[in-house]
Design a protein around this motif. Sequence first.
Motif, PDB file in Angstrom:
ATOM      1  N   SER A 520       0.861  -1.179  -0.024  1.00 63.99           N
ATOM      2  CA  SER A 520      -0.014  -0.072   0.021  1.00 63.99           C
ATOM      3  C   SER A 520       0.924   1.320   0.047  1.00 63.99           C
ATOM      4  N   ILE A 521       2.062   1.105  -0.057  1.00 61.67           N
ATOM      5  CA  ILE A 521       3.087   2.228   0.086  1.00 61.67           C
ATOM      6  C   ILE A 521       3.056   2.929  -1.397  1.00 61.67           C
ATOM      7  N   ASN A 522       2.627   4.265  -1.690  1.00 65.02           N
ATOM      8  CA  ASN A 522       2.859   4.948  -2.820  1.00 65.02           C
ATOM      9  C   ASN A 522       3.257   6.541  -2.521  1.00 65.02           C
ATOM     10  N   GLY A 523       4.569   6.887  -2.845  1.00 67.62           N
ATOM     11  CA  GLY A 523       4.902   8.108  -2.630  1.00 67.62           C
ATOM     12  C   GLY A 523       5.793   8.243  -1.547  1.00 67.62           C
ATOM     13  N   LYS A 524       6.775   9.190  -1.650  1.00 68.17           N
ATOM     14  CA  LYS A 524       8.034   9.407  -0.771  1.00 68.17           C
ATOM     15  C   LYS A 524       7.461   9.564   0.675  1.00 68.17           C
ATOM     16  N   ALA A 525       6.557  10.175   0.936  1.00 69.57           N
ATOM     17  CA  ALA A 525       6.211  10.677   2.212  1.00 69.57           C
ATOM     18  C   ALA A 525       5.680   9.196   2.993  1.00 69.57           C
ATOM     19  N   SER A 526       4.905   8.562   2.365  1.00 69.44           N
ATOM     20  CA  SER A 526       4.477   7.142   2.841  1.00 69.44           C
ATOM     21  C   SER A 526       5.780   6.335   2.943  1.00 69.44           C
ATOM     22  N   HIS A 527       6.785   6.302   2.128  1.00 73.16           N
ATOM     23  CA  HIS A 527       7.768   5.384   2.355  1.00 73.16           C
ATOM     24  C   HIS A 527       8.719   5.829   3.440  1.00 73.16           C
ATOM     25  N   LEU A 528       8.907   7.061   3.670  1.00 76.29           N
ATOM     26  CA  LEU A 528       9.665   7.574   4.941  1.00 76.29           C
ATOM     27  C   LEU A 528       9.018   7.444   6.252  1.00 76.29           C
ATOM     28  N   LYS A 529       7.577   7.338   6.186  1.00 74.12           N
ATOM     29  CA  LYS A 529       6.915   7.054   7.458  1.00 74.12           C
ATOM     30  C   LYS A 529       7.271   5.603   7.653  1.00 74.12           C
ATOM     31  N   LEU A 530       7.004   4.736   6.606  1.00 69.47           N
ATOM     32  CA  LEU A 530       7.266   3.190   6.660  1.00 69.47           C
ATOM     33  C   LEU A 530       8.579   2.951   7.282  1.00 69.47           C
ATOM     34  N   ILE A 531       9.535   3.380   6.661  1.00 65.54           N
ATOM     35  CA  ILE A 531      11.050   3.130   7.210  1.00 65.54           C
ATOM     36  C   ILE A 531      10.971   3.503   8.596  1.00 65.54           C
ATOM     37  N   SER A 532      10.478   4.823   9.093  1.00 66.11           N
ATOM     38  CA  SER A 532      10.806   5.389  10.351  1.00 66.11           C
ATOM     39  C   SER A 532      10.122   4.379  11.520  1.00 66.11           C
ATOM     40  N   ASN A 533       8.825   3.749  10.933  1.00 64.27           N
ATOM     41  CA  ASN A 533       8.132   2.706  11.895  1.00 64.27           C
ATOM     42  C   ASN A 533       8.859   1.635  12.194  1.00 64.27           C
ATOM     43  N   ILE A 534       9.667   1.303  10.876  1.00 60.09           N
ATOM     44  CA  ILE A 534      10.119  -0.153  11.108  1.00 60.09           C
ATOM     45  C   ILE A 534      11.630   0.225  12.025  1.00 60.09           C
ATOM     46  N   SER A 535      12.224   1.093  11.715  1.00 58.01           N
ATOM     47  CA  SER A 535      13.505   1.381  12.768  1.00 58.01           C
ATOM     48  C   SER A 535      12.989   1.550  14.195  1.00 58.01           C
ATOM     49  N   LYS A 536      12.156   2.284  14.407  1.00 59.88           N
ATOM     50  CA  LYS A 536      11.503   2.207  15.775  1.00 59.88           C
ATOM     51  C   LYS A 536      11.141   1.039  16.384  1.00 59.88           C
ATOM     52  N   ALA A 537      10.440   0.133  15.559  1.00 60.79           N
ATOM     53  CA  ALA A 537      10.109  -1.063  16.054  1.00 60.79           C
ATOM     54  C   ALA A 537      11.328  -2.094  16.109  1.00 60.79           C
ATOM     55  N   MET A 538      12.110  -2.101  15.377  1.00 66.19           N
ATOM     56  CA  MET A 538      13.216  -2.714  15.450  1.00 66.19           C
ATOM     57  C   MET A 538      14.189  -2.306  16.741  1.00 66.19           C
ATOM     58  N   GLN A 539      14.089  -0.941  16.909  1.00 64.20           N
ATOM     59  CA  GLN A 539      15.166  -0.488  18.026  1.00 64.20           C
ATOM     60  C   GLN A 539      14.419  -1.088  19.321  1.00 64.20           C
ATOM     61  N   GLU A 540      13.063  -0.814  19.371  1.00 63.38           N
ATOM     62  CA  GLU A 540      12.417  -1.318  20.751  1.00 63.38           C
ATOM     63  C   GLU A 540      12.614  -2.893  20.750  1.00 63.38           C
ATOM     64  N   TYR A 541      12.319  -3.808  19.703  1.00 62.05           N
ATOM     65  CA  TYR A 541      12.571  -5.075  19.957  1.00 62.05           C
ATOM     66  C   TYR A 541      13.947  -5.763  20.488  1.00 62.05           C
ATOM     67  N   LEU A 542      14.858  -4.883  19.956  1.00 63.03           N
ATOM     68  CA  LEU A 542      16.363  -5.333  20.063  1.00 63.03           C
ATOM     69  C   LEU A 542      16.497  -4.844  21.616  1.00 63.03           C
ATOM     70  N   ASP A 543      16.216  -3.561  22.278  1.00 67.48           N
ATOM     71  CA  ASP A 543      16.396  -3.327  23.453  1.00 67.48           C
ATOM     72  C   ASP A 543      15.793  -4.130  24.478  1.00 67.48           C
ATOM     73  N   ALA A 544      14.619  -4.639  23.969  1.00 68.22           N
ATOM     74  CA  ALA A 544      13.720  -5.329  24.989  1.00 68.22           C
ATOM     75  C   ALA A 544      14.225  -6.749  24.943  1.00 68.22           C
ATOM     76  N   ASN A 545      14.720  -7.451  24.029  1.00 66.79           N
ATOM     77  CA  ASN A 545      15.221  -8.754  24.093  1.00 66.79           C
ATOM     78  C   ASN A 545      16.793  -9.200  24.329  1.00 66.79           C
ATOM     79  N   LEU A 546      17.496  -8.123  24.082  1.00 67.27           N
ATOM     80  CA  LEU A 546      19.050  -8.370  24.326  1.00 67.27           C
ATOM     81  C   LEU A 546      19.287  -8.298  25.652  1.00 67.27           C
ATOM     82  N   ASN A 547      18.897  -8.947  26.432  1.00 67.11           N
ATOM     83  CA  ASN A 547      19.095  -8.953  27.877  1.00 67.11           C
ATOM     84  C   ASN A 547      20.355  -9.778  28.477  1.00 67.11           C
TER      85      ASN A 547
END
Length: 713
Positions: A520-547
């Motif tokens: 459903s991604i079309n356009g630069k704005a939606s792509h930037l929002k997607l990769i921002s959400n992905i990086s935020k989710a990845m950061q939270e996952y790694l911080d929560a599980n790398l104990n």
Amino acid sequence: MPASVFETPTKRKTAPEALADQMLSGDGESIEHNELISDRDVHKTCYVIKPSGDPRKKAKRNHPFIRLDQSIPETDGHVVDRWTLYTKSIANIQTRLESLLNDADESTLHRVWKYVTSTRDYHHDAYTLLPVGLVLAGANISSHARLFTNMSKYIEQREAQKVATVVVTLRDASSLREALRKIISQLVGQRKGDDEDEITARMNTVPQGDQTDKRLSYDLDVLVDWFVKQESVEKIVVIIQDADGSDGNLLPEVIRMLFVYRNRLPFVLLLAIATTLPIFNTKIPKRTIGMVDFESFDVLRTDDSLTRLLDEILLSSSTQLLLGPGLFRSLLKRYNNHTKNLETFTSAIQYAYMTHFFANPLSIILTPQAIEKSEVHIIALRTIPSFQSYVADWTSKEECDTEHIRELLTDSTSLLAFVGSCQKEFYEFVSRQSDALKLLDVLQDASSTYSSTTVKRTRAGLYADAITGALRGSPIVRELVMFITKMSAATVDNLARLIDQKFDKNSVIRKMRDSWNIGSINGKASHLKLISNISKAMQEYLDANLNSYTDIVFHELFVFDSVSLCENTFAPRYRATIEQALMQPSYYLCHPSEAGELEKPFLSVAHALYRESGTLINIYDYWTAFHQVVIAKCDTETMDNESLQATNEDEDADYSSRLTPSPTTLSESQTLALFYKAISELKYLGFLKEMSSKRGGNKNTVAVLQKLVWDGL
């Protein structure tokens, strides 16, 4: 060596003396323990001593584990529980280890099989070279037997009855005849099911018509007749397991004999090389090299095999024991810098399991029902440092549930329930660590298409930092999260594809990936929002599980991290052990004399004089000092024996004192023999070597000994 071995008793034993010898056994008449042997029985050669009363039968154990009474008094039932847990755990991983090792060698076995089948049929061709495959199997010779046994089975299974294989070792053959005899006997016997000795025994008595075959057992014509009768056999594969370890010209002679018979026997020779090709070429004469057609096969086991070992054994869902960071770093360093051998790595894992269950009485915690009725184990659980830290941290809070702590300290049922919850937390920790390492691996694979300068770190290299929590907020995690914010649409698609390949549908990361809605991604704005959400989710996952594993209470029960124990086992320090045995023989020997003191071996006496001398030792001076030490020892023991005989008027006691091993009866020739024996043993251990030296302007040489190991002594 005790001095009494040089003496032969001349006095016949009396009845009391024979009774005192209670270690006699044999086929003579039996007597009761309390019955004296009469003089008429003295001529008998042996007696059977029957103790009075029923001796207590020693309980037989069907396992090698022992009771650990030093820290926690155990019962026999607890020992059996530890043994049962160990056998189940080791059986669970051994099957996977064997499968992993076989799969790691799969590519090499397949290439060798293709080589064997692709060699053209040179039968009856007198000008064809002998096909020889050089298998570079690595420096770990202990793994060669398993590799080439699997190679033989691999070839035979895929070629049915078309290929006959034989695996031989030249170190067991002292000459060319012995080597050929082993090859012939194994090939002839493997189709009939007979062993090598039976085939060799009747090799010279095979009837042919009216006469008996008089050919020798190492004659290759015997193998030619056997090959003619084997209609299905098309090739004969000879695997020499220790090609570069053979002495002299044995290997070139074997190659020459196989080359001579190449037009009658379809030989394919496979040689195991533990060194390198340049070193191996220097050992083979040029004339022999001209007879063969070489092709090399390198047994390469990439890091993928080590990654699979990590996933299937160390971080699998059924893992019961986790290797600690210190131990794993030590094993990985040894693997990368020295061995490069999976067998050694897997042996260390099995040794860690064995040590954990053998030496840790609390290892039965894996089955809590085994310690429900054991108060000593429950008390020991409360002394574990992680539990004490948990109690201290809990009580230091301003608002804490003191009732919970009171139950853990007083109620056994509550403590065992808490241990069970900690065990579940450990299993969840292992699962989260496995997924986190896989995710880092996927992100590195995706980033490699973005930046060619990125150096990928394997999962094995990240393991120790991951379980200690050192990866959380580390530079590699920050770089990978930063990479996500710069991904293009194609890179996002590639990342999603890699996640779909590496993770199950029910995993947290797979569900996270499904929420991206890439289509459903079309356009630069939606792509930037997607990769921002992905990086935020990845950061939270790694911080929560790398104990860190130290956050788990009772982690000492689930993690084995004895670095020094495994280092001393797999890389022992021989010199320190030998020196300690020579300087302090009482540390290993348990044979005290009658006076209660340990008699120092003559080798230790020679070694003590060795340590007191200079770099060059005059052998006559060495002998003189050795003789003086032995004489002084004899004089001391003679005085002790005289005082003992003065207080002992009984004839039997006098006879037993004369049977006591001591150097009091050593003659000078016997002392010299013991001196030569001690010097020979020191030379064998690498302490000495013989040489000659000239004194002044004299032409005569003096026999001296040179120290080879003297630094630090």
